[in-house]
Scaffold this motif. Structure first.
Motif, mmCIF file in Angstrom:
data_model
loop_
_atom_site.group_PDB
_atom_site.id
_atom_site.type_symbol
_atom_site.label_atom_id
_atom_site.label_comp_id
_atom_site.label_asym_id
_atom_site.label_seq_id
_atom_site.Cartn_x
_atom_site.Cartn_y
_atom_site.Cartn_z
ATOM 1 N N GLN A 21 0.842 -1.188 0.000
ATOM 2 C CA GLN A 21 0.000 0.000 0.000
ATOM 3 C C GLN A 21 0.882 1.245 0.000
ATOM 4 O O GLN A 21 1.908 1.275 0.676
ATOM 5 C CB GLN A 21 -0.900 0.006 1.240
ATOM 6 N N PRO A 22 0.481 2.309 -0.719
ATOM 7 C CA PRO A 22 1.253 3.553 -0.665
ATOM 8 C C PRO A 22 1.177 4.153 0.738
ATOM 9 O O PRO A 22 0.207 3.932 1.459
ATOM 10 C CB PRO A 22 0.568 4.456 -1.692
ATOM 11 N N TYR A 24 1.365 7.433 3.503
ATOM 12 C CA TYR A 24 0.946 8.824 3.644
ATOM 13 C C TYR A 24 1.450 9.382 4.969
ATOM 14 O O TYR A 24 1.547 8.665 5.961
ATOM 15 C CB TYR A 24 -0.589 8.923 3.602
ATOM 16 N N THR A 71 3.723 8.140 9.483
ATOM 17 C CA THR A 71 3.690 7.730 8.083
ATOM 18 C C THR A 71 3.110 6.321 8.057
ATOM 19 O O THR A 71 3.652 5.419 8.704
ATOM 20 C CB THR A 71 5.091 7.780 7.460
ATOM 21 N N GLU A 73 -0.458 3.745 6.089
ATOM 22 C CA GLU A 73 -1.396 3.590 4.992
ATOM 23 C C GLU A 73 -2.499 4.651 5.109
ATOM 24 O O GLU A 73 -2.737 5.205 6.174
ATOM 25 C CB GLU A 73 -1.978 2.170 4.956
ATOM 26 N N PRO A 106 0.670 12.324 0.498
ATOM 27 C CA PRO A 106 1.453 11.155 0.112
ATOM 28 C C PRO A 106 2.905 11.297 0.568
ATOM 29 O O PRO A 106 3.482 12.380 0.492
ATOM 30 C CB PRO A 106 1.378 11.141 -1.413
#
Length: 108
Positions: A21-22, A24, A71, A73, A106
């Protein structure tokens, strides 16, 4: 028909749950309507930070204007941002009318 050797590459499932998962950032924004005590207390309660870690973030947001708190998901980042937004006013300052602001961006 060609035979498959024992070292054949296994099939790879295209399963979203196994994909990375990126990430954020949860970023706290400075204002002049909340005390250090408020920021420290809020960060201890919402993020489980130690007093020393919470104080470091309070100093950073005060001096630099922002501090990256976490930081993670997207779903968790949005939850933490919303918890900051719902924490309430700083009872120590009469001019404090609401919670601090935070944003989710992000991670680079």
């Amino acid at each position: 028909m060609a035979s498959r050797s024992a070292s054949a590459v296994p099939d790879i499932e295209d399963d979203a749950s196994t994909q990375i998962q990126p990430l954020y950032h949860v970023i706290l924004l400075n204002d002049e309507d909340h005390t250090y005590d408020y920021v420290i207390e809020m960060l201890e309660k919402i993020f489980g930070f130690s007093e020393a870690t919470a104080f470091s973030h309070a100093v950073e947001v005060d001096t630099k204007g922002t501090t990256i708190l976490l930081t993670c998901e997207l779903k968790k980042a949005e939850l933490k941002r919303d918890q900051i937004h719902h924490y309430g006013a700083d009872w120590r300052l009469p001019r404090s009318l609401g919670s601090m602001a935070a944003i989710v961006e992000p991670a680079a």
